[in-house]
Design an enzyme around this catalytic site. Structure first.
Site, PDB file in Angstrom:
ATOM      1  N   HIS A 667       6.110  16.387  75.601  1.00 18.17           N
ATOM      2  CA  HIS A 667       5.750  14.990  75.420  1.00 18.17           C
ATOM      3  C   HIS A 667       6.409  14.428  74.159  1.00 18.17           C
ATOM      4  CE1 HIS A 667       2.605  17.465  73.490  1.00 18.17           C
ATOM      5  NE2 HIS A 667       2.500  16.512  72.581  1.00 18.17           N
ATOM      6  N   LEU A 668       6.801  13.188  74.266  1.00 18.63           N
ATOM      7  CA  LEU A 668       7.459  12.456  73.182  1.00 18.63           C
ATOM      8  C   LEU A 668       6.432  11.546  72.506  1.00 18.63           C
ATOM      9  CD1 LEU A 668      10.139  11.401  71.784  1.00 18.63           C
ATOM     10  CD2 LEU A 668      10.168   9.652  73.570  1.00 18.63           C
TER      11      LEU A 668
END
Length: 765
Positions: A667-668
């Site tokens: 996840h960013l």
């Protein structure tokens, strides 16, 4: 399957246009990847006079993978137009089918199910060999996916709302069903009912039994040649030949299987010790280390396996070793068997076996108290093959127990993990210990490859097997020290172990604690690693032992010491895999990514762009082939940052990844630089976003482009750094003082952050 023609199809005056066209049919295909669902649709649609629409989730979104709601919407529209519909999804459980069955519009549509219940071996073989698959499920990863899906399948029943269900168990069944639907004209109907089901209560299909339930005594055991053979069930070459009136094919096969298992166990009983029953023979089942994903040469690996088995087999007393592989005709099994025979290794103490290492008792009748796992250095679930299968079968109990023993593993080493009694693998299979072992990596596409250096690779593989067998010997010694009343309980069947009072681990006295600690040794073939001297292995040339975390040279790992995912850390993974269950939490749903707010934001605005791809737990799993995904994640994150800047132009955003995330699934972070949040409470929180622990998205993309992987540094040193303002870099003693400072600090951001798009700011007017 006869076609019933409507004899009044010419009575135009008495029939409306809708009835003239006949009732639309919705066929819900049920089957694992590789069972032939798409081929079924294409063949019927290519020859049928009835108008059909194929609804495939792999292509529903303009040729790309989409979502279940998209499939439902498209199917409803097609049925409304009077078209018949194929639902081309796996649909292996009732929940996945139920929403589609509800589209029957009050019986205005006939809901059919066609169950492609083909042998697991065939589905896996097709999935592995195919290329250009619409859903990209092909190659080595397909085997584990197919196997896992088949184990959890739930066969459809008429009470779900189906008018007709047809079960296809072989190619002939499929061919007949294709012909029936091809011949179904616009005004034709098919008779209702359930056709071809063998045993409504059967949990496992005949095909997967043939593939996984393979046990047979070595054909030459007791002969003069004393050779070692694969243990496997005889193939049921013609299932129809064993079917007779009043007896299902499944029950007959189970009867044959039961007989073979009993014969195998009777042989084992007399082959080790006349006073020791087969249930008391402590058995280690192990896969071939490093020959699958790590691509170690089979010929060389087989030499080392036989060499190490020969070295340890005489130390086993009343115990045995079993080399396991999922595939009949496995090259590594064949090589090892031949070489073991030439060296006259006792086939009563060592043999090969074809089957699923997580189902050796329930599906193969072979009791194995200890199984080895071909682990990754992070000791994490995921990936594929044996590692994924064992962690899945053992449940979260194994993840937790492993984390208590070690956080990482060096190549050539092993760690013994006692399996908690609440683990499904313990209660169902009777497995009391899992030994994680890490071999050499010869795969240039995987991190830490040895670049074809077989001198070093062979040395590491020998160390790996030495560590594995040494760990097994420690378990044998521990059991030999147990009081007789407890030792007898070790022979209980797996189902008996569901009673905690019968679990031998619950009977350990204070004097037994040393034995219990012995089981958790991390075995390392390293003279530099000195453990607790009072726990060293006796009677053999053993490596030094340590307890808890591995203390070797972590620099060799070229990456962080990873976490084991507890249940709480799986939340993002479950959202990524099943977004339809989390609609209220999602800001945006796309083909490859999801967008949601961080549940515990560390700033005024803190969003997550979540990858939807399986097998990407964090940056360490990202390689060249994931470049497009990273660019998509960055573009989506940038879009949301700009949207938030439009609402408040005073904000500044930064996009990046954590070196070692606390939550599973890549996840960013899209996070505003005010860090104004009650959830930012400690040094770890602050440093995870303001040191090198936080990798800027633009830098990661550049590294993947140029080097095929991201740079992974030691995260521990980053998280323990002193607290410093992210703008002026001034030091502060605690979080309250730091927060007070950053609320008024007007210093410009460091020059490095202002370059190359590291920060996202509102455009200057």
């Amino acid at each position: 399957m006869a076609v019933d023609h409507n004899k009044k199809d010419m009575d135009i005056d008495n029939k409306g246009e809708e009835e003239q066209k006949g009732k639309p049919v919705m066929v819900i295909l049920v089957g694992a990847p590789g069972s032939g669902k798409s081929t079924f649709c294409e063949r019927v649609m290519g020859s049928s006079l009835r108008p059909w629409t194929r609804i495939c989730q792999d292509t529903i979104n303009n040729g790309k993978a989409g979502t279940k709601p998209q499939c439902l919407k498209r199917a409803a529209a097609a049925l409304k137009e009077g078209k018949s519909v194929f639902i081309d999804r796996c649909n292996l459980d009732k929940e996945q089918r139920s929403d589609f069955v509800k589209l029957n519009c009050g019986a205005q549509v006939d809901a059919h199910a066609v169950v492609l219940d083909l042998p697991a071996k065939l589905c896996i073989s097709r999935s592995i060999k195919r290329t250009g698959h619409e859903g990209n499920l092909q190659g080595g990863k397909a085997a584990a996916v197919v196997n896992r899906m088949l184990q959890k399948k739930e066969l459809p029943k008429l009470n779900e709302g189906f008018a007709r269900i047809v079960f296809c168990h072989n190619e002939n069944d499929v061919e007949a069903t294709i012909k029936a639907y091809t011949a179904l004209g616009p005004l034709d109907t098919l008779s209702n009912g359930c056709f071809g089901q063998k045993n409504p209560d059967a949990k496992i299909q005949l095909g997967i039994m043939k593939f996984l339930k393979k046990v047979e005594a070595p054909s030459n055991v007791g002969s003069s040649s004393d050779s070692v053979q694969d243990s496997a069930y005889p193939q049921a070459s013609d299932a129809n030949n064993i079917c007779c009136k009043g007896t299902t094919k499944d029950s007959l096969l189970l009867g044959v299987a039961s007989k073979e298992v009993k014969e195998r166990e009777n042989l084992a009983k007399g082959s080790v010790d006349a006073d020791v029953s087969v249930d008391e023979i402590t058995t280690l089942a192990f896969p071939s280390i490093s020959t699958a994903d790590f691509q170690f040469n089979n010929e060389t690996a087989s030499d080392i396996i036989v060499e190490k088995v020969e070295e340890f087999v005489n130390k086993l007393e009343n115990a045995r070793l079993v080399l396991v592989d999922l595939t009949r005709g496995s090259k590594i099994l064949s090589l090892v068997r031949t070489k073991a025979e030439k060296r006259n290794i006792d086939s009563k103490k060592f043999f090969t076996f074809v089957g699923n290492i997580t189902q050796l008792y329930s599906q193969g009748g072979l009791r194995c108290n200890v199984i080895a796992n071909a682990a990754n250095w992070r000791l994490k679930p995921g990936g594929g093959g044996v590692n994924a299968a064992i962690f899945t079968a053992a449940g979260l109990a194994l993840e937790t127990a492993t984390k208590e023993r070690a956080n990482s593993l060096l190549p050539g080493h092993a760690v013994v993990v006692p399996l908690p009694s609440d683990s499904p693998l313990y209660t169902r299979e009777g497995v009391s210990h899992v030994i994680h072992v890490l071999g050499p990596n010869m795969n240039p596409q995987r991190p830490n490859s040895l670049n074809n250096d077989y001198n070093k690779g062979c040395s590491i593989l020998r160390e790996a097997y030495t560590s594995l067998f040494t760990g097994f010997l420690s378990i044998l010694r521990s059991r030999s020290k147990l009081p007789r009343r407890i030792s007898e309980k070790l022979a209980l069947t797996p189902l008996d172990l569901k009673d905690p009072s019968l679990d031998p681990r619950n009977h350990l006295t204070n004097s037994d604690q040393k034995i219990k600690r012995d089981d958790g040794c991390v075995y390392e073939r390293s003279k530099k690693c000195k453990g607790a001297n009072d726990e060293t292995v006796a009677d053999i040339s053993a490596p030094s032992s340590t307890y808890g975390k591995v203390t070797g040279d972590k620099s060799k790992l070229e990456g962080p010491t990873s976490k084991t995912w507890g249940s709480w850390a799986q939340a993002l993974y479950h959202i990524a895999m099943h977004p339809e269950k989390h609609k209220d939490e999602l800001l945006e749903v796309l083909d490859d990514v999801l967008v949601l707010n961080d549940l515990y934001p560390k700033a005024c605005k803190h969003l997550l762009v979540l990858a939807r791809h399986e097998g990407l737990d964090g940056l360490v799993d990202v390689h060249q082939e994931h470049l497009q995904l990273l660019m998509t994640m960055h573009a989506v994150g940038l879009k949301w940052a700009e949207k938030l800047l439009h609402e408040d132009s005073s904000m500044v955003f930064r996009l990046g990844y954590h070196l070692a995330p606390s939550m599973r699934q890549l996840h960013l972070h899209v996070i505003s630089q005010d860090f104004n949040s009650n959830h930012l409470k400690n040094k770890k929180h602050w440093n995870s976003f303001n040191t090198a622990f936080f990798r800027d998205s633009v830098d990661v993309i550049e590294e993947i482009k140029n080097h095929g992987k991201a740079t992974i540094k030691d995260e521990d040193s980053q998280l323990s750094m002193e607290l410093r303002c992210h703008r002026c870099r001034s030091a502060h003693p605690n979080i309250p003082r730091l927060k007070s400072h950053i609320s008024i600090c007007q210093a410009p951001f460091p020059h490095a952050l202002l370059e190359n798009g590291h920060l996202v700011l509102a455009p200057k007017t």
